[in-house]
Design a protein around this motif. Structure first.
Motif, PDB file in Angstrom:
ATOM      1  N   ASP A 289      66.174  52.897   9.460  1.00  0.00           N
ATOM      2  CA  ASP A 289      67.359  53.486  10.078  1.00  0.00           C
ATOM      3  C   ASP A 289      68.164  54.350   9.099  1.00  0.00           C
ATOM      4  N   ARG A 290      67.621  54.619   7.901  1.00  0.00           N
ATOM      5  CA  ARG A 290      68.434  55.295   6.886  1.00  0.00           C
ATOM      6  C   ARG A 290      68.187  56.783   6.779  1.00  0.00           C
ATOM      7  N   ASN A 291      67.036  57.267   7.295  1.00  0.00           N
ATOM      8  CA  ASN A 291      66.693  58.680   7.140  1.00  0.00           C
ATOM      9  C   ASN A 291      66.644  59.096   5.667  1.00  0.00           C
ATOM     10  N   VAL A 292      65.922  58.301   4.868  1.00  0.00           N
ATOM     11  CA  VAL A 292      65.669  58.688   3.479  1.00  0.00           C
ATOM     12  C   VAL A 292      64.158  58.732   3.266  1.00  0.00           C
ATOM     13  N   SER A 293      63.725  59.460   2.251  1.00  0.00           N
ATOM     14  CA  SER A 293      62.330  59.463   1.861  1.00  0.00           C
ATOM     15  C   SER A 293      62.233  59.051   0.409  1.00  0.00           C
ATOM     16  N   ILE A 294      61.118  58.447   0.045  1.00  0.00           N
ATOM     17  CA  ILE A 294      60.894  58.080  -1.351  1.00  0.00           C
ATOM     18  C   ILE A 294      59.428  58.370  -1.650  1.00  0.00           C
ATOM     19  N   VAL A 295      59.178  58.938  -2.819  1.00  0.00           N
ATOM     20  CA  VAL A 295      57.793  59.148  -3.242  1.00  0.00           C
ATOM     21  C   VAL A 295      57.479  58.080  -4.276  1.00  0.00           C
TER      22      VAL A 295
END
Lengths: 276, 89
Positions: B74-80
């Motif tokens: 629900d945060r709308n973040v991306s992480i690589v």
């Protein structure tokens, strides 16, 4: 030896020794199975003929008699049903446990793992009589569900350990990436982890099947009429002539054999990580 | 984009304090680099922002919204991630 060998010769000798060892191992495993198969399909006259080491005439009569005249197909069906119920229950209980052990670090995890294996050290023989009494009181005696429950208690430790090592081989980063891109915890399990683990889980299921299929002791104690195949062979077919015994042995061997052929490449994943 | 703010962010693993009261404000559109030796808590901080770890103390804000306990989806973040996370679809 004293004779100097060229590297090529040494290589060839090494290869020869490895092949010889492989032949010995294969012969060790396959000779009894080959004997059972030959005897199961031999014409009884040939089987009892002392002058013939290997029978030359073959028939499916022995297997047919065992299945249809001696009603072996009923106990075969029972065995299949018991094995399927065993798979269902032990996976319903074992999958979550295996996943928890694989994914979460919690206090006492190693102790729990050890306890699960230790369960297998418990000799079933000592429990046979109390178990039969308990089953009669519970009304589970002589039911397929009862046998399946007993088999579940035997298969469950393996299911937990096997599935935990399969889940460990699925990288955590896949799950976290799935969560970041909008999956909930359970969606991650069903849409990422489970599909990746599926081949290994199938192998674990067949392993459970073979284990239940082969188990005769508990099954023969807990049943009278609704016997599974090994219990049936143990009790009634042992009184029958030799060709029927071999026919029974042949039917017993089939699933385990096909399992090894199908699942051999997954066997390393199943045990690989737990052995490390 | 949105402003990311960390307030007194703390994460412990047992006795090890991985992130120790970090206060940080990343402005909208800012390019921020966290630099430090191995094991100093860079990844843990990022995982707290992504929602893969729940901090023991402190808060994470996206703009004015407190997202500290919001699940990652629900945060709308991306992480690589450090190791590739490419799998069969």
């Amino acid at each position: 030896m004293g004779v100097a060998m060229t590297p090529e010769q040494r290589m060839a000798l090494k290869k020869l020794l490895i092949y010889a060892a492989a032949v010995v191992v294969v012969a060790w495993v396959l000779t009894p199975i080959a004997l059972i198969t030959v005897s199961a399909f031999a014409v009884p006259d040939d089987y009892y003929n002392m002058d013939k080491v290997i029978p030359t005439r073959f028939t499916t009569q022995n297997v047919e008699d065992l299945l249809f005249v001696l009603k072996g197909w009923v106990s075969t069906l029972n065995s299949v049903l018991v094995a399927l119920i065993t798979i269902a229950i032990s996976f319903a209980l074992g999958l979550p446990a295996g996943y928890a052990i694989a994914r979460y670090a919690f206090p006492g995890r190693d102790a729990i793992k050890l306890l699960i294996i230790a369960l297998r050290m418990f000799p079933v023989m000592t429990m046979a009589v109390p178990l039969a009494v308990l089953y009669i009181e519970l009304g589970l005696s002589d039911t397929l569900l009862g046998v399946a429950l007993a088999h579940t208690s035997m298969a469950l430790p393996f299911v937990v350990l096997i599935t935990s090592s399969i889940f460990m081989s699925v990288p955590v980063a896949y799950e976290e990436a799935g969560m970041v891109f909008g999956l909930s915890r359970s969606e991650v399990f069903f849409r990422i982890t489970l599909p990746l683990a599926l081949p290994g889980l199938a192998a674990a299921a067949i392993f459970t099947f073979v284990m239940s299929w082969n188990e005769g002791f508990i099954a023969s104690i807990l049943t009278l009429v609704n016997r599974t195949l090994p219990a049936d062979i143990l009790v009634s077919a042992m009184a029958a002539p030799d060709p029927y015994k071999f026919a029974g042995g042949f039917i017993m061997v089939l699933p385990a054999m096909s399992f090894v052929f199908i699942a051999r490449k997954y066997l390393v994943t199943m045990w690989g990580i737990t052995l490390r | 984009m949105v402003e990311v703010k960390l307030e007194n962010l703390t994460k412990r693993f047992g006795k090890v304090v991985a992130v120790d009261h970090v206060n940080l404000k990343i402005r909208d559109g800012e390019f921020m680099v966290l630099l430090g030796p191995s094991g100093c808590g860079k990844t843990t901080t990022l995982r707290c922002i992504a929602g893969l770890e729940i901090p023991d103390e402190g808060k994470v804000f996206f703009g004015d919204e407190d997202v500290t306990y919001l699940p990652p989806k629900d945060r709308n973040v991306s992480i690589v991630f450090q190791s590739y996370a490419c799998g069969p679809t």
